[in-house]
Scaffold this active site. Structure first.
Site, PDB file in Angstrom:
ATOM      1  N   PRO A  11       0.789  -1.231   0.000  1.00 53.80           N
ATOM      2  CA  PRO A  11       0.000   0.000   0.000  1.00 53.80           C
ATOM      3  C   PRO A  11       0.824   1.284   0.000  1.00 53.80           C
ATOM      4  O   PRO A  11       1.870   1.374   0.643  1.00 53.80           O
ATOM      5  CB  PRO A  11      -0.823  -0.106   1.294  1.00 53.80           C
ATOM      6  CG  PRO A  11      -0.144  -1.121   2.126  1.00 53.80           C
ATOM      7  CD  PRO A  11       0.516  -2.074   1.161  1.00 53.80           C
ATOM      8  N   ASN A  12       0.299   2.234  -0.738  1.00 55.20           N
ATOM      9  CA  ASN A  12       0.832   3.596  -0.851  1.00 55.20           C
ATOM     10  C   ASN A  12       2.068   3.702  -1.741  1.00 55.20           C
ATOM     11  O   ASN A  12       2.520   4.805  -2.034  1.00 55.20           O
ATOM     12  CB  ASN A  12       1.122   4.212   0.538  1.00 55.20           C
ATOM     13  CG  ASN A  12      -0.124   4.242   1.399  1.00 55.20           C
ATOM     14  OD1 ASN A  12      -1.133   4.798   0.986  1.00 55.20           O
ATOM     15  ND2 ASN A  12      -0.091   3.617   2.551  1.00 55.20           N
ATOM     16  N   ARG A  19       5.192  10.735  -2.571  1.00 54.43           N
ATOM     17  CA  ARG A  19       4.871  10.580  -1.158  1.00 54.43           C
ATOM     18  C   ARG A  19       6.145  10.710  -0.321  1.00 54.43           C
ATOM     19  O   ARG A  19       7.108   9.977  -0.522  1.00 54.43           O
ATOM     20  CB  ARG A  19       4.290   9.173  -1.013  1.00 54.43           C
ATOM     21  CG  ARG A  19       4.269   8.610   0.355  1.00 54.43           C
ATOM     22  CD  ARG A  19       4.198   7.085   0.279  1.00 54.43           C
ATOM     23  NE  ARG A  19       3.995   6.533   1.578  1.00 54.43           N
ATOM     24  CZ  ARG A  19       4.371   5.314   1.933  1.00 54.43           C
ATOM     25  NH1 ARG A  19       4.941   4.503   1.071  1.00 54.43           N
ATOM     26  NH2 ARG A  19       4.143   4.889   3.133  1.00 54.43           N
ATOM     27  N   TYR A  24      11.365   8.541   0.980  1.00 61.30           N
ATOM     28  CA  TYR A  24      11.301   7.488  -0.047  1.00 61.30           C
ATOM     29  C   TYR A  24      11.925   7.884  -1.382  1.00 61.30           C
ATOM     30  O   TYR A  24      11.966   7.062  -2.304  1.00 61.30           O
ATOM     31  CB  TYR A  24       9.837   7.060  -0.252  1.00 61.30           C
ATOM     32  CG  TYR A  24       9.204   6.495   1.002  1.00 61.30           C
ATOM     33  CD1 TYR A  24       9.659   5.294   1.544  1.00 61.30           C
ATOM     34  CD2 TYR A  24       8.175   7.165   1.666  1.00 61.30           C
ATOM     35  CE1 TYR A  24       9.101   4.774   2.707  1.00 61.30           C
ATOM     36  CE2 TYR A  24       7.609   6.655   2.827  1.00 61.30           C
ATOM     37  CZ  TYR A  24       8.079   5.465   3.342  1.00 61.30           C
ATOM     38  OH  TYR A  24       7.533   4.939   4.487  1.00 61.30           O
ATOM     39  N   ASN A  74       8.124  -5.658  -1.313  1.00 62.92           N
ATOM     40  CA  ASN A  74       8.075  -4.566  -0.354  1.00 62.92           C
ATOM     41  C   ASN A  74       6.619  -4.510   0.110  1.00 62.92           C
ATOM     42  O   ASN A  74       5.772  -3.922  -0.563  1.00 62.92           O
ATOM     43  CB  ASN A  74       8.488  -3.238  -0.985  1.00 62.92           C
ATOM     44  CG  ASN A  74       8.488  -2.106   0.040  1.00 62.92           C
ATOM     45  OD1 ASN A  74       7.978  -2.272   1.147  1.00 62.92           O
ATOM     46  ND2 ASN A  74       9.041  -0.968  -0.331  1.00 62.92           N
ATOM     47  N   ALA A  77       3.309  -1.074   4.627  1.00 56.51           N
ATOM     48  CA  ALA A  77       2.796  -1.153   6.005  1.00 56.51           C
ATOM     49  C   ALA A  77       2.322  -2.555   6.390  1.00 56.51           C
ATOM     50  O   ALA A  77       2.316  -2.905   7.578  1.00 56.51           O
ATOM     51  CB  ALA A  77       1.669  -0.142   6.182  1.00 56.51           C
ATOM     52  N   GLU A  98      12.904  -9.497   0.972  1.00 58.93           N
ATOM     53  CA  GLU A  98      12.075  -8.390   1.473  1.00 58.93           C
ATOM     54  C   GLU A  98      12.845  -7.079   1.297  1.00 58.93           C
ATOM     55  O   GLU A  98      14.031  -7.013   1.649  1.00 58.93           O
ATOM     56  CB  GLU A  98      11.799  -8.660   2.959  1.00 58.93           C
ATOM     57  CG  GLU A  98      11.053  -7.571   3.688  1.00 58.93           C
ATOM     58  CD  GLU A  98      10.881  -7.921   5.183  1.00 58.93           C
ATOM     59  OE1 GLU A  98      11.153  -9.078   5.593  1.00 58.93           O
ATOM     60  OE2 GLU A  98      10.500  -7.011   5.933  1.00 58.93           O
ATOM     61  N   HIS A 100      12.833  -2.808   1.862  1.00 61.20           N
ATOM     62  CA  HIS A 100      12.287  -1.540   2.350  1.00 61.20           C
ATOM     63  C   HIS A 100      13.172  -0.417   1.842  1.00 61.20           C
ATOM     64  O   HIS A 100      14.403  -0.484   1.984  1.00 61.20           O
ATOM     65  CB  HIS A 100      12.223  -1.520   3.881  1.00 61.20           C
ATOM     66  CG  HIS A 100      11.347  -2.608   4.399  1.00 61.20           C
ATOM     67  ND1 HIS A 100       9.987  -2.564   4.266  1.00 61.20           N
ATOM     68  CD2 HIS A 100      11.657  -3.804   4.946  1.00 61.20           C
ATOM     69  CE1 HIS A 100       9.479  -3.685   4.747  1.00 61.20           C
ATOM     70  NE2 HIS A 100      10.461  -4.453   5.159  1.00 61.20           N
ATOM     71  N   ARG A 107      13.514   4.209  12.270  1.00 64.37           N
ATOM     72  CA  ARG A 107      12.236   4.918  12.328  1.00 64.37           C
ATOM     73  C   ARG A 107      11.422   4.481  13.558  1.00 64.37           C
ATOM     74  O   ARG A 107      11.976   3.909  14.488  1.00 64.37           O
ATOM     75  CB  ARG A 107      11.489   4.698  11.001  1.00 64.37           C
ATOM     76  CG  ARG A 107      12.300   5.219   9.800  1.00 64.37           C
ATOM     77  CD  ARG A 107      11.574   5.008   8.492  1.00 64.37           C
ATOM     78  NE  ARG A 107      10.341   5.794   8.439  1.00 64.37           N
ATOM     79  CZ  ARG A 107       9.406   5.599   7.500  1.00 64.37           C
ATOM     80  NH1 ARG A 107       9.566   4.679   6.560  1.00 64.37           N
ATOM     81  NH2 ARG A 107       8.318   6.339   7.517  1.00 64.37           N
TER      82      ARG A 107
HETATM   83  C1  DQA Z   1       8.414   0.783   3.649  1.00 65.16           C
HETATM   84  C2  DQA Z   1       8.518   0.968   5.175  1.00 65.16           C
HETATM   85  C3  DQA Z   1       7.179   0.729   5.834  1.00 65.16           C
HETATM   86  O1  DQA Z   1       7.290   0.874   7.239  1.00 65.16           O
HETATM   87  C4  DQA Z   1       6.170   1.718   5.329  1.00 65.16           C
HETATM   88  O2  DQA Z   1       4.885   1.463   5.884  1.00 65.16           O
HETATM   89  C5  DQA Z   1       6.090   1.780   3.839  1.00 65.16           C
HETATM   90  C6  DQA Z   1       7.317   1.635   3.055  1.00 65.16           C
HETATM   91  C7  DQA Z   1       9.738   1.156   2.935  1.00 65.16           C
HETATM   92  O3  DQA Z   1       9.849   0.813   1.752  1.00 65.16           O
HETATM   93  O4  DQA Z   1      10.605   1.796   3.513  1.00 65.16           O
HETATM   94  O5  DQA Z   1       5.034   2.054   3.272  1.00 65.16           O
HETATM   95  O6  DQA Z   1       8.161  -0.582   3.382  1.00 65.16           O
END
Ligand code: DQA
Length: 145
Positions: A11-12, A19, A24, A74, A77, A98, A100, A107
């Protein structure tokens, strides 16, 4: 063996580049896809998927069981909340990396725990969008024969 690698995004991440660019970066997911495609070798291909819906991500992971040799994910959340994504990945036999973009360990504490890490063969955090390329290289080196 299949040479298809699923690159899944939670998501997002459709808003990547717009964003919170201070966290990011400014690259869009389409740039990430192009960068990933440019390092493919042999007959490797990628399927790039992004969804804001947990069920869609799970359906893609199920689909990958028959179609893909590895998964880069990825989960955004859902990393920190989804036992269902962990269960789906546990039903996939190939390598899982995985990713990020941000260093989640620097964080908020709720980002320090990952359900997906219980299954992942490797975890990359804090390399920005280059983390996807590192993950893809790793899947290729694990599955290239
Ligand atoms: C994320 C880190 C997550 O905590 C966050 O909710 C994201 C992006 C990252 O790519 O750093 O949406 O996965």
């Amino acid at each position: 063996m299949s040479k298809l690698i699923y690159v899944l995004n939670g998501p997002n991440l459709n808003l990547l580049g717009k964003r919170q660019p201070e966290i990011y970066g400014t690259e869009a997911l389409s740039d990430v896809e192009q960068n990933c495609k440019s390092l493919l070798v042999d007959d490797y291909e990628i399927f790039m998927g992004q969804s804001n819906h947990e069920g869609q991500l799970i359906d893609w992971i199920h689909e990958a069981r028959d179609k893909a040799c590895g998964i880069v994910i990825n989960p955004a959340a859902f990393t920190h909340t989804s036992v269902a994504i962990l269960d789906a990945l546990n039903a996939f036999e190939g390598p899982v990396i995985e990713v990020h973009i941000s260093n989640v360990h620097k964080r908020e504490s709720f980002r320090h725990h990952s359900y997906v890490s219980l299954r992942a063969d490797g975890v990359i955090a804090g390399l920005g969008t280059e983390g996807y390329e590192a993950a893809l290289r790793r899947i290729i080196s694990l599955t290239r024969s």
